[in-house]
Design an enzyme around this catalytic site. Sequence first.
Site, short mmCIF file in Angstrom:
data_model
loop_
_atom_site.label_atom_id
_atom_site.label_comp_id
_atom_site.label_asym_id
_atom_site.label_seq_id
_atom_site.Cartn_x
_atom_site.Cartn_y
_atom_site.Cartn_z
N TYR A 133 -33.96 -30.76 12.50
CA TYR A 133 -33.90 -29.32 12.31
C TYR A 133 -32.71 -28.66 13.00
CZ TYR A 133 -38.55 -30.20 10.52
OH TYR A 133 -39.62 -30.68 9.80
N ASN A 185 -38.98 -19.25 4.95
CA ASN A 185 -39.13 -20.66 5.26
C ASN A 185 -40.59 -20.88 5.61
OD1 ASN A 185 -39.32 -23.22 6.26
ND2 ASN A 185 -37.45 -23.11 7.50
N HIS A 213 -46.36 -26.65 2.04
CA HIS A 213 -46.94 -27.84 1.40
C HIS A 213 -48.44 -27.72 1.18
CE1 HIS A 213 -43.05 -29.41 2.40
NE2 HIS A 213 -43.28 -29.33 3.70
N ASP A 231 -50.28 -17.18 -3.61
CA ASP A 231 -50.90 -16.03 -4.27
C ASP A 231 -50.30 -14.72 -3.78
OD1 ASP A 231 -54.28 -17.45 -4.46
OD2 ASP A 231 -52.51 -17.72 -5.74
N HIS A 252 -35.20 -23.97 3.56
CA HIS A 252 -35.61 -25.03 4.48
C HIS A 252 -34.38 -25.50 5.25
CE1 HIS A 252 -39.47 -25.43 2.37
NE2 HIS A 252 -38.78 -25.32 1.28
N LEU A 253 -34.57 -25.74 6.54
CA LEU A 253 -33.47 -26.25 7.35
C LEU A 253 -33.10 -27.67 6.91
CD1 LEU A 253 -35.29 -24.92 10.41
CD2 LEU A 253 -32.92 -24.27 10.04
N SER A 254 -34.15 -28.48 6.73
CA SER A 254 -33.93 -29.87 6.28
C SER A 254 -33.94 -29.90 4.75
CB SER A 254 -35.06 -30.77 6.83
OG SER A 254 -36.30 -30.44 6.19
N ARG A 287 -43.70 -33.88 1.65
CA ARG A 287 -42.85 -32.70 1.84
C ARG A 287 -42.09 -32.33 0.56
NH1 ARG A 287 -42.68 -31.79 7.39
NH2 ARG A 287 -43.00 -33.67 8.63
#
Length: 146
Positions: free
Chosen positions: A24, A75, A81, A88, A101-103, A112
């Site tokens: 990260y 994020n 997940h 909703d 997402h950082l990764s 993931r």
Amino acid sequence: MVKPIHVLSGPNLNLLGTREPEIYGKDTLDDVRARCEARAASRGVSVVFRQSNHEGVLIDWVQEARESASALVLNPAGYGHTSIALLDALKTLSIPVIECHLSNPAAREEFRRHTYVSLAATGIVSGFGAASYELAIEAALGLIRV
Ligand SMILES: O=C(O)[C@@H]1C=C(O)[C@@H](O)[C@H](O)C1
């Protein structure tokens, strides 16, 4: 006057900089906040930047964005997940939603590779570390035409 861009970060991202830095990065969440604020301010737009470890708090903030935000950068971290409730809430929005997402979750563990958030996202930015947030801000600025 353009409404602020809301930037929401999910669980464990308060530990950014010390949490698995090989995945990260070493930037702290405050570093990310500063980069988002600077990027948006360069185009005359403010940012509301918040993080929570609690699913219901994030849902409350998504609902708040309905009237208060020009765009939402999210994020969802681990809740991406798992949370249908967060999906909703996102589906009640009529503003652009940029998932970030950082990764690069698509290159990680199987679990993931899917997020429910993607079903409500205008677009997704992944894999660029703290710059993922800045790129998401740039995408939001383009979509709100400022
Ligand atoms: O890369 C990120 O920012 C995401 C952050 C998390 O905390 C993980 O649970 C996600 O799987 C990936």
